[in-house]
Design an enzyme around this catalytic site. Structure first.
Site: not given
Ligand code: SAJ
Length: 433
Positions: A215, A269
């Site tokens: 995780k 997360c």
């Molecule tokens: N972000 C970027 N650039 C990207 C992708 C994301 O700047 O290319 C930023 C987003 O804007 C945001 C942050 O990263 O601020 C996180 O967004 P996210 O959509 O990547 O992830 P979360 O936090 O919504 O959810 C994550 C997910 N983990 C992964 O993709 C490895 C989700 O599957 C998990 O269940 C969740 O964390 C968790 O609960 O741990």
């Protein structure tokens, strides 16, 4: 858990993971008792309503509560399966705080009986499931605990993290593959039988420590990759390059897939979990630690560039587009966009407006700054400087014609058609001619 009867399930912690999980398990026909420390949460759910926003969750909860399959209370009742989904925050030194897990474990331990299964779902540092088992063993010397007895244990203890994306929680809870880590292989098999009741994805059994690390690794992997994109954006600003063009071209390589830069990493997360790894192995994790630093620095880089732009355009009315931590959700906690907008509001007062279609009012830190919440049409009519902080669809769909003549600082790369500023004073900015 007898195979001829669906188990009674207690879900401890009714937040963003616990409540959807409780509702989905209830939909599979199990009787589910949700437990939370908040009387407000318990009352809300018992009315068939919800206290968090998530796509389709309201209808699902309303349905299972009205069928008597989901009830909520403040106390942990007897059950066959206990799922713990409580927060694991970190302190100011980034040390993980597992006190909520242990508190939940203590209330579960009091009601455990032979045959029960205890499953931890909270994101946790490696070894937490064993610590939970140790605590149960101490409180309940009458029960033979897994890994501590040479006989068949009386209870099973396992770790099974969720990996769902906010906004798609119900779909992903059902369809994603899951890692199921038992303290022993027998514990993993017992937990597997439970998840098979409602998960359509593949459930893969392992040991609890590997599942805990998996995780953390998933979110650290993403953080490191976003940091690479954010570092590229800072380098591109210095060199006067358009980072989106560079990434677009590099991603044509069959083995390159660079993620998207943004104003920093938000949410609860990805910006948190890497620290659990760093805390467990500080000397061995320089890359993961540095990536965290790069992503945190990106917020300050965006603030500095936005500040420069607002000052360079002293007559301009400014719109900050978005407060959420990512696109198309109403979650403003731990959001870089919110921090950027609030900092600009404090510095420039009523020159700053905020557009956030998912907010009814501005968060508290905007009080007294003079900044206003406006809609996207008002921003396009009245503001000369647009700072894109969130890639909500409603912003993405604004055509070039409506942005013409405006200065744009697009931290998300949603308006690739916006012509660039000719001079290199503020490199990377786009301006409609
Ligand atoms: N972000 C970027 N650039 C990207 C992708 C994301 O700047 O290319 C930023 C987003 O804007 C945001 C942050 O990263 O601020 C996180 O967004 P996210 O959509 O990547 O992830 P979360 O936090 O919504 O959810 C994550 C997910 N983990 C992964 O993709 C490895 C989700 O599957 C998990 O269940 C969740 O964390 C968790 O609960 O741990």
């Amino acid at each position: 858990m007898k195979s001829d009867k669906k188990p009674d399930v207690a879900v401890i912690g009714l937040g963003y993971i616990g409540l959807p999980t409780a509702a989905i398990v209830a939909r599979s026909g199990c009787r589910v008792h949700g437990v939370d420390v908040s009387p407000h949460v318990v009352e809300t759910i018992n009315r068939g309503e919800i206290h968090i926003e998530e796509v389709d969750l309201d209808g699902l909860v309303q349905g299972v509560v009205s069928r008597g399959l989901l009830t909520a209370s403040l106390e942990v009742p007897e059950a066959d399966v206990f799922v713990i989904a409580v927060p694991t925050p970190f302190d100011k030194d980034h040390a993980p705080d597992i006190s909520y897990v242990l508190a939940a474990g203590r209330s579960v331990a009091k009601v455990l009986k032979v045959g029960d299964i205890v499953i931890l779902e909270s994101t946790s540092p490696v070894g937490t499931t064993e610590a939970l088992r140790d605590m149960i063993a101490e409180m309940r010397p009458d029960l033979k605990c897994p890994g501590l007895t040479s006989e068949i244990p009386d209870i099973s203890v396992a770790y099974c993290p969720e990996r769902v994306l906010p906004g798609k929680i119900l779909e992903e809870l059902t369809n994603n593959d899951r890692s199921i880590g038992g303290i022993t292989p027998r514990c993993a098999r017992k937990a597997l039988a439970f998840y098979k009741l409602f998960v359509r994805g593949t459930c893969i059994t392992t040991d609890s420590r590997s599942a805990e690390m998996t995780k953390l690794v998933e979110n650290a992997y993403r953080d490191v990759n976003i940091a690479f994109a954010n570092e590229l954006s800072i380098i591109s600003d210095k060199l006067g390059l358009d980072v989106w063009e560079v990434i677009r071209l590099a991603n044509r390589h069959p083995r390159v897939n660079i993620l998207s830069p943004g104003p920093g990493v938000g949410g609860h997360c990805i910006a948190v979990d890497p620290w659990f790894i760093v805390h467990s192995a500080p000397e061995e994790s320089p890359l993961i630690r540095t990536a965290r630093g790069v992503n945190d620095c990106k917020i300050h880089h965006v603030i500095a560039r936005a500040d420069e732009l607002v000052k360079a355009n002293p007559q301009a009315k400014v719109a900050c587009l978005g407060l959420a931590f990512k696109a198309n959700i109403d979650d403003f906690r731990e959001s870089p966009a919110r921090l950027v907008a609030a900092t600009l509001a404090r510095r420039f007062g009523s020159r700053i407006s905020v557009v956030e279609p998912y907010a009814a009012e501005l968060p508290r830190e905007f009080e007294g700054t003079g900044a206003q919440l406006i809609d996207v049409d008002t921003a396009l009519e009245q503001c000369d400087l647009l700072i894109v902080l969130v890639d909500h669809d409603v912003f993405r769909s604004v055509p070039l014609a409506e942005r013409a003549g405006k200065v744009v600082y697009d931290t998300r790369g949603i308006w690739m058609d916006q012509p660039k500023v000719a001079e290199a004073v503020v490199p990377g900015l786009r301006l409609a001619s």
